[in-house]
Design an enzyme around this catalytic site. Structure first.
Site, PDB file in Angstrom:
ATOM      1  N   HIS A   1       0.835  -1.207   0.000  1.00  0.00           N
ATOM      2  CA  HIS A   1       0.000   0.000   0.000  1.00  0.00           C
ATOM      3  C   HIS A   1       0.870   1.257   0.000  1.00  0.00           C
ATOM      4  O   HIS A   1       0.614   2.208  -0.743  1.00  0.00           O
ATOM      5  CB  HIS A   1      -0.907   0.010   1.240  1.00  0.00           C
ATOM      6  CG  HIS A   1      -2.165  -0.773   1.088  1.00  0.00           C
ATOM      7  ND1 HIS A   1      -2.177  -2.128   0.925  1.00  0.00           N
ATOM      8  CD2 HIS A   1      -3.474  -0.370   1.080  1.00  0.00           C
ATOM      9  CE1 HIS A   1      -3.431  -2.553   0.835  1.00  0.00           C
ATOM     10  NE2 HIS A   1      -4.239  -1.506   0.911  1.00  0.00           N
TER      11      HIS A   1
ATOM     12  N   HIS B   1       1.339  -4.182   9.068  1.00  0.00           N
ATOM     13  CA  HIS B   1       2.767  -4.050   8.796  1.00  0.00           C
ATOM     14  C   HIS B   1       3.484  -3.515  10.028  1.00  0.00           C
ATOM     15  O   HIS B   1       2.901  -2.815  10.864  1.00  0.00           O
ATOM     16  CB  HIS B   1       3.016  -3.091   7.627  1.00  0.00           C
ATOM     17  CG  HIS B   1       2.571  -3.622   6.304  1.00  0.00           C
ATOM     18  ND1 HIS B   1       3.293  -4.551   5.593  1.00  0.00           N
ATOM     19  CD2 HIS B   1       1.464  -3.345   5.575  1.00  0.00           C
ATOM     20  CE1 HIS B   1       2.650  -4.831   4.469  1.00  0.00           C
ATOM     21  NE2 HIS B   1       1.540  -4.115   4.430  1.00  0.00           N
TER      22      HIS B   1
END
Length: 333
Positions: free
Chosen positions: A188, A242
Site C-alpha cells: 500500500h 505491517h
C-alpha cells in the site's frame, strides 16, 4: 493586507494560472492530440509494450507462493496483534495512486493542449507504479516476513502447534497464512508514494515551486500528495498489517522509483524549464528550425529573381546604346 495576499494564492484564477508556466500564447495549443498524438504514439510503442510486460510480471509475482519464514514460539509474542480490516482497501489504491494523478494531467492538458506533457506524465506515472509494484512483490515473496497479526492467521482458534524444530504448524485459512508472510515491504505504502510521489514532483515543476521567489504557499500544493501517501502508510501500522520498518521501506522505495521515472522524461523541478517534458522542447526547437530554414529559402529565392531583373535591365540599357550608335553611323543624328 498580508492575509489577503496569502488567500490570493488559493483563489481559483491563481491556481489555474500556476499551470501556465512559461508558454507564450503563440506556443500554446501547437502540440495537441489531434496534431501530434499519432507521432508520439509511434515513437513510444516499445515503452507501452514494456509496460504490458511489467503488468504480466506483477500479476505472476502477486500470485506466487511466498517464502514461509521460520516462526518460533518465542517470536509469537510480537505477532499477536489483532486481526483487523483494512482502513484503506486494496481496490482503492489504483484510484488515488493512478487515476487521481491522471485526472490532474488531463486538467493540465485542457489548459495547455500539450500532448507531450499528457503522454509523458501518464507514461512516467505508470512506469513508476508498475516498477514499484514488481520490486515490492518480488521482495515480499522472497523475504516472507510475518505480519504483526500473524498469530491469529496461523492459530485462529488459539490452539498453538509447533513441530520438533519449534516452527509454527499453522492450521488457519490458507489464504490468510499466505498473506501473513507478505509483510516486508508495505505494498500500500510503496504504491502510494510511487503514484502520489510522482504527482508531487510533477506539480512542483508545473507551479515552479523552486523559482527562488519566496512563494512558500506553493509548497502546500507539493506536500499535499506526500501527506496523503504518508497517512496511507500510517494506516497500515494502525491496522497491524505491517511493522513500521515495512512502511518506511515501502515509502522510500516508491518515492525513489518515482523520482527516477520522472527524471527520464522531465527536467528537474528547480530547472528554469522544469515545467515541461524534454520532448516538448525538442519538438519546439524543431518547429522553430523549420520556420527559420523556410525563411532562409525564401530569401534565396528572391535573390536570383533580383539578379535576373538586374541583368535584363543591363541588357535593355545596352540595347539602347547600340541603337544610338547605329543612328550616329547612318547620319540620322
Amino acid at each position: 493586507m498580508a492575509w489577503s495576499n496569502m488567500l490570493s494564492y488559493f483563489s481559483f484564477p491563481y491556481l489555474l494560472g500556476l499551470f501556465q508556466g512559461r508558454l507564450r500564447p503563440a506556443e500554446m495549443g501547437t502540440h495537441t492530440i489531434k496534431s501530434h498524438g499519432a507521432r508520439v504514439a509511434r515513437d513510444h510503442v516499445q515503452d507501452w509494450l514494456i509496460l504490458l510486460l511489467l503488468l504480466v510480471i506483477e500479476i505472476i509475482l502477486y500470485e506466487i507462493h511466498p517464502f514461509y519464514r521460520f516462526v518460533g514460539e518465542h517470536m509469537m509474542t510480537d505477532l499477536k496483534y489483532p486481526l483487523k480490516e483494512n482502513t484503506v482497501p486494496l481496490w482503492s489504491v489504483p484510484f488515488y495512486a493512478v487515476l487521481f494523478p491522471f485526472a490532474v494531467f488531463l486538467l493540465v492538458y485542457t489548459r495547455r493542449k500539450d500532448v507531450y506533457d499528457l503522454h509523458h506524465s501518464t507514461l512516467g506515472l505508470l512506469f513508476s507504479v508498475l516498477i514499484t509494484a514488481v520490486i515490492t512483490d518480488a521482495i515480499k515473496s522472497a523475504v516472507g516476513r510475518p505480519r504483526p497479526d500473524f498469530f491469529w492467521r496461523c492459530f485462529p482458534d488459539e490452539i498453538e502447534l509447533y513441530d520438533r524444530w519449534g516452527n509454527a504448524k499453522c492450521h488457519g485459512k490458507e489464504s490468510d497464512i499466505r498473506e501473513g508472510h507478505k509483510s516486508f515491504p508495505s505494498g500500500h505504502t510503496s504504491w502510494s508514494f510511487a503514484g502520489l510521489g510522482f504527482l508531487s514532483i510533477y506539480l512542483s515543476g508545473k507551479i515552479k515551486a523552486f523559482d527562488h521567489k519566496g512563494h512558500v504557499a506553493k509548497l502546500c500544493v507539493v506536500f499535499s500528495p506526500l501527506l496523503a501517501a504518508s497517512l496511507v502508510g500510517i494506516s497500515r501500522v494502525d491496522d497491524y498489517m505491517h511493522h513500521w520498518q515495512d512502511v518506511f521501506a515501502g515509502g522510500l522505495l516508491g518515492l525513489v522509483v518515482a523520482a527516477f521515472c520522472y527524471s527520464q522524461l522531465f527536467p528537474p523541478p528547480y530547472n528554469n524549464e522544469g515545467w515541461g517534458p524534454y520532448e516538448y522542447f525538442r519538438a519546439l526547437e524543431e518547429s522553430r528550425s523549420s520556420t527559420n530554414s523556410g525563411e532562409s529559402i525564401n530569401a534565396l529565392d528572391v535573390q536570383p529573381l533580383n539578379n535576373v531583373n538586374a541583368v535584363n535591365q543591363q541588357v535593355k540599357n545596352h540595347g539602347n546604346e547600340f541603337d544610338a550608335l547605329e543612328e550616329l553611323e547612318s547620319g540620322r543624328m
